[in-house]
Design an enzyme around this catalytic site. Structure first.
Site, mmCIF file in Angstrom:
data_model
loop_
_atom_site.group_PDB
_atom_site.id
_atom_site.type_symbol
_atom_site.label_atom_id
_atom_site.label_comp_id
_atom_site.label_asym_id
_atom_site.label_seq_id
_atom_site.Cartn_x
_atom_site.Cartn_y
_atom_site.Cartn_z
ATOM 1 N N GLU A 98 -8.281 3.349 -0.862
ATOM 2 C CA GLU A 98 -7.214 3.999 -1.629
ATOM 3 C C GLU A 98 -7.385 5.520 -1.589
ATOM 4 O O GLU A 98 -6.396 6.262 -1.663
ATOM 5 C CB GLU A 98 -7.227 3.471 -3.069
ATOM 6 C CG GLU A 98 -5.884 3.462 -3.748
ATOM 7 C CD GLU A 98 -4.840 2.605 -3.039
ATOM 8 O OE1 GLU A 98 -3.664 2.971 -3.074
ATOM 9 O OE2 GLU A 98 -5.196 1.559 -2.417
ATOM 10 N N HIS A 111 -3.869 4.673 4.696
ATOM 11 C CA HIS A 111 -4.659 3.447 4.904
ATOM 12 C C HIS A 111 -4.817 3.164 6.402
ATOM 13 O O HIS A 111 -5.892 2.788 6.882
ATOM 14 C CB HIS A 111 -3.946 2.249 4.266
ATOM 15 C CG HIS A 111 -4.030 2.187 2.760
ATOM 16 N ND1 HIS A 111 -5.221 2.159 2.098
ATOM 17 C CD2 HIS A 111 -3.056 2.101 1.802
ATOM 18 C CE1 HIS A 111 -4.982 2.064 0.772
ATOM 19 N NE2 HIS A 111 -3.677 2.045 0.582
ATOM 20 N N HIS A 163 1.748 7.100 2.272
ATOM 21 C CA HIS A 163 0.620 6.400 1.641
ATOM 22 C C HIS A 163 0.009 5.368 2.599
ATOM 23 O O HIS A 163 -1.199 5.404 2.873
ATOM 24 C CB HIS A 163 1.130 5.718 0.360
ATOM 25 C CG HIS A 163 0.100 4.943 -0.390
ATOM 26 N ND1 HIS A 163 -0.527 5.425 -1.510
ATOM 27 C CD2 HIS A 163 -0.436 3.708 -0.188
ATOM 28 C CE1 HIS A 163 -1.395 4.538 -1.969
ATOM 29 N NE2 HIS A 163 -1.350 3.477 -1.182
ATOM 30 N N GLU A 164 0.842 4.486 3.127
ATOM 31 C CA GLU A 164 0.315 3.427 3.994
ATOM 32 C C GLU A 164 -0.259 4.008 5.291
ATOM 33 O O GLU A 164 -1.187 3.448 5.875
ATOM 34 C CB GLU A 164 1.396 2.393 4.309
ATOM 35 C CG GLU A 164 1.998 1.693 3.088
ATOM 36 C CD GLU A 164 0.994 1.025 2.158
ATOM 37 O OE1 GLU A 164 -0.117 0.690 2.612
ATOM 38 O OE2 GLU A 164 1.309 0.850 0.958
HETATM 39 ZN ZN LIG Z 1 -2.689 1.842 -1.278
#
Ligand SMILES: [Zn+2]
Ligand SMILES: [Zn+2]
Lengths: 495, 495
Positions: free
Chosen positions: B293, B267, B263-264
């Protein structure tokens, strides 16, 4: 408000202190954490905030506030505080921004190229950049000198050691030069008959780190206000409220990283114990580079390499690295006091280190005062290394005059601080030993309070309240006296 | 200079960008590195630089430069850049400094006390601080609303999602509410018949970290421009030139930290691939929180939890954590798509997550628009949890309305971004799959270029060049269309 102008200055310096917090953090991160790709953006961000701090200090309105504060009937504490504010303010205002920028550019260019040139033993390549660094340092020294009335070299040195003069350095270093070469020879003859058991590598990095943390704990490091990390060149950074020390590990050897941690912990405890109520003011910060080094060397040389301290931490060494024949207290003490004249200053033992410093002092002073030119450095270096240490550096620029980073970015005048620090440390311990004749017995059982209490009362919490000479005299009852350094070395290396 | 006023603005925003670099670093360090004792000094330093940035943006001289730039015959790129500068400038100028300060104080006080109050299930204690946070947020919303003509809640939401309206959110979330509860029920019925093999703990932290780094490498993270560290709440921080992501490990479970890293990394790649020539300008930064996001959820939900990706990284899991029955690709896919309505948003699965968001959106919108009071929150929470997820939260404030940090410091209007991001991600992947019908086969053999090339061309390098709606339409050929999200969920959970 009792002193409105002084109060206004205090809030300006508090603002600067907060900006310096962010710069200190950014500098620590750059050395300990940052990936290479972040360097340009980081450099730009730090420079931008540096410019802002410089603008704040050179704002003409600040000059008026300082003039007004001088007229206020300040108490003696505020007077000392104002004295230190003015020192910082004057320094910022003496140099035109164009010179500061030119120095930064030339220094970082020369410093950057030096990394490759040193590896390639390329003195001529280095010289091409270094001449400009020297030219600008001389220009700075001239400007500072016109204001201070000191010699050009003294003016640069005073950035690190306010109040120190070349006359005093000549007296002190002249004394050292009288007895040091002979002391080195005697120590080497004595040690030639001794056998030292080498420690058997490898030493796992994780275990070395745990050992380092345990030693820091013994030395009173406050882990709620600091950290231990890794960087290529070990240093003590961060801010007094959050001190960041670093070391460098190699699996081949644990002795250097462990003693490096002891050294940086000395710097750290000074920072951690500065008076919190004035930490945002110049008067609440470390007195000078030599006084800072006197803390790290109190920890490393006076305490750290003593048989009593090695006896105290020897069980930690065995606990973290396993038992070895080399880990007897007697053998550890031999490892940590081995004398061997050699090329490299940062690897030098306690006894030969001052010779490295005196050599650099003599060369950089002549260079800044215009008595020699950059081209003359290698010949002088070779000559002095031969005389002081009997080491032949001809043609070996890499391990000779190209070994240090200090000159590459124009930090002339810093080297004396190292040996002044060693001398202050010896003088502190002479005082502490007089107060506590049983000091070694207490160290060996882990009672380090006699040392820490004394340093805290006499040095750490005094910060920049007094000029260095007065600080030392208040603490030890006499001015800087290199006899204590000589006595310490004689006791440790010839007794 | 072609556009002197625009150029002047650019250099002001470059200066702000450099200051924000230092703030970003200080924030990362605070969460990932700093010892507790450093917090007061750090907070003061960050606040001081924050004030300086606010002063820079509210300098009356800047208003004149902006007015002049509006008169310049700018090209379309510069017009877009000016639009984003004005957005940031207006926001800084709409709020009086006293309100900003009061908000910060009330928010950090409420947020700090909340940590204990949540643990103690102490809603009444929380309410005492929270009322002031709400009062100030409403005041802010009113001021923003007067300027924008939007509703108070919309005005706050627009800080995170410029251009998004409540009408559109109601349309989108209204649609989701039609089909989501039933989809959850069907998926649970389907999964009830399946058996999932639980992974056998413990998993050494060092091995989990190595696995995480290997997965980041597969996902194209640039380690020359970023790092992976540990913090209590995982996040993506730093600056585009040096992106700092964090995770949190527990020896009991590796699946959450590994997918958290995926997830990160989403980003991070957005940040790392923003256009470098405008990175110092608002137009060169991430478009919005939902678009941000949408990158992390493209990585985590669209790519990361797909059987094809799990097949790709399954050998890495075995390499770092050893072989286990639970590590078959089929079983990993079951672990990563397990549906279970529960209390906690941050632990929620992909399918129930939107219900948590819609619930919060409805409550915070009513709260800011003055339709309900803080005291009404628990009853509303209980009711909606029962309706949307069939979960009973009565009396359980700790795992109910006290679970999130967002409201405690006044960050109202943020929650919709999470589900908007999930919807954008589904829409991107519908487009990518049309272009590459063989996408899953390519993912499974490690060829992620179809995804990364598309995101880079259509999202990352576009930064804030276009308003969000135009960005999405240019990238996917249609406006935000929640049908893609529904299709994705139906395909994954019912096929
Ligand atoms: Zn996030
Ligand atoms: Zn030192």
């Amino acid at each position: 408000m009792q002193y409105p102008a002084y109060a206004s200055l205090s809030s300006t310096f508090r603002r600067i202190y907060r900006f310096e917090h962010l710069l200190a953090l950014a500098g620590w991160d750059q050395a300990a954490m940052m990936p290479d790709g972040g360097n340009d953006a980081r450099g730009a961000a730090m420079a931008e905030l540096g410019v802002l701090i410089h603008q704040t200090l050179t704002d003409p309105a600040l000059a008026e506030v300082i003039a007004a504060a001088k007229q206020e009937e300040l108490g003696s504490d505020e007077q000392a505080s104002l004295r230190e504010m003015i020192r910082q303010w004057e320094h910022a205002n003496l140099l035109p921004a164009s010179l500061v920028e030119a120095k930064t550019l030339a220094g970082s260019h020369c410093s950057h190229e030096w990394r490759t040139q040193r590896a390639n033993n390329d003195w001529d390549g280095f010289l091409a950049n270094f001449r400009e660094v020297v030219r600008l340092a001389r220009e700075e020294a001239q400007l500072l000198s016109q204001h201070s009335g000191l010699s050009p070299y003294e003016s640069l040195m005073n950035k690190y050691e306010p109040g120190m003069t070349c006359a005093e350095l000549d007296r002190i270093f002249g004394d050292v030069k009288q007895w040091l070469p002979d002391l080195i020879q005697q120590a080497m003859r004595k040690q030639a008959a001794e056998s030292v058991v080498a420690a058997q590598a490898p030493f796992a990095i994780a275990a070395q780190r745990e050992l380092g943390l345990a030693v820091m704990d013994k030395l009173g490091f406050d882990f709620n206000a600091g950290r231990l990390d890794v960087s290529h060149h070990p240093f003590c950074g961060g801010v007094p409220e959050d001190v960041r020390i670093t070391t460098r590990y190699t699996e081949d050897d644990f002795t250097q990283s462990m003693m490096g941690i002891v050294h940086e912990t000395g710097h750290a405890r000074y920072e951690q114990n500065l008076p919190r109520d004035t930490v945002h003011l110049p008067v609440g910060r470390a007195r000078s580079m030599a006084v800072h080094e006197s803390q790290s060397l109190s920890f490393e040389m006076q305490l750290g390499r003593s048989p009593a301290f090695l006896a105290l931490i020897q069980p930690l060494v065995c606990q973290h690295l396993g038992e070895q024949a080399a880990f007897s207290v007697e053998n550890l003490a031999k490892i940590y006091t081995r004398v061997k004249p050699d090329f490299i200053r940062v690897d030098a033992d306690e006894l030969t280190y001052p010779a490295h410093v005196i050599l650099r002092y003599e060369i950089e002073r002549a260079l800044i005062d215009g008595e020699i030119e950059p081209d003359d450095i290698p010949a002088l270096w070779d000559e002095k290394m031969q005389v002081y240490l009997g080491v032949d550096t001809r043609g070996n620029f890499k391990n000779g005059c190209l070994q240090d980073i200090h000159w590459t970015d124009g930090s002339f005048g810093y080297f004396p601080s190292y040996t002044l620090g060693a001398m202050y440390a010896a003088q502190y311990f002479a005082t502490i030993r007089q107060l506590h004749p049983d000091l070694d017995q207490r160290i060996a059982v882990g009672d380090l309070a006699p040392i820490f209490d004394w340093l805290k009362a006499n040095i750490w919490t005094q910060a920049s309240r007094w000029e260095t000479a007065e600080l030392i005299e208040r603490a030890t009852g006499e001015p800087l006296n290199p006899a204590h350094f000589r006595a310490h070395l004689t006791q440790r290396y010839l007794a």
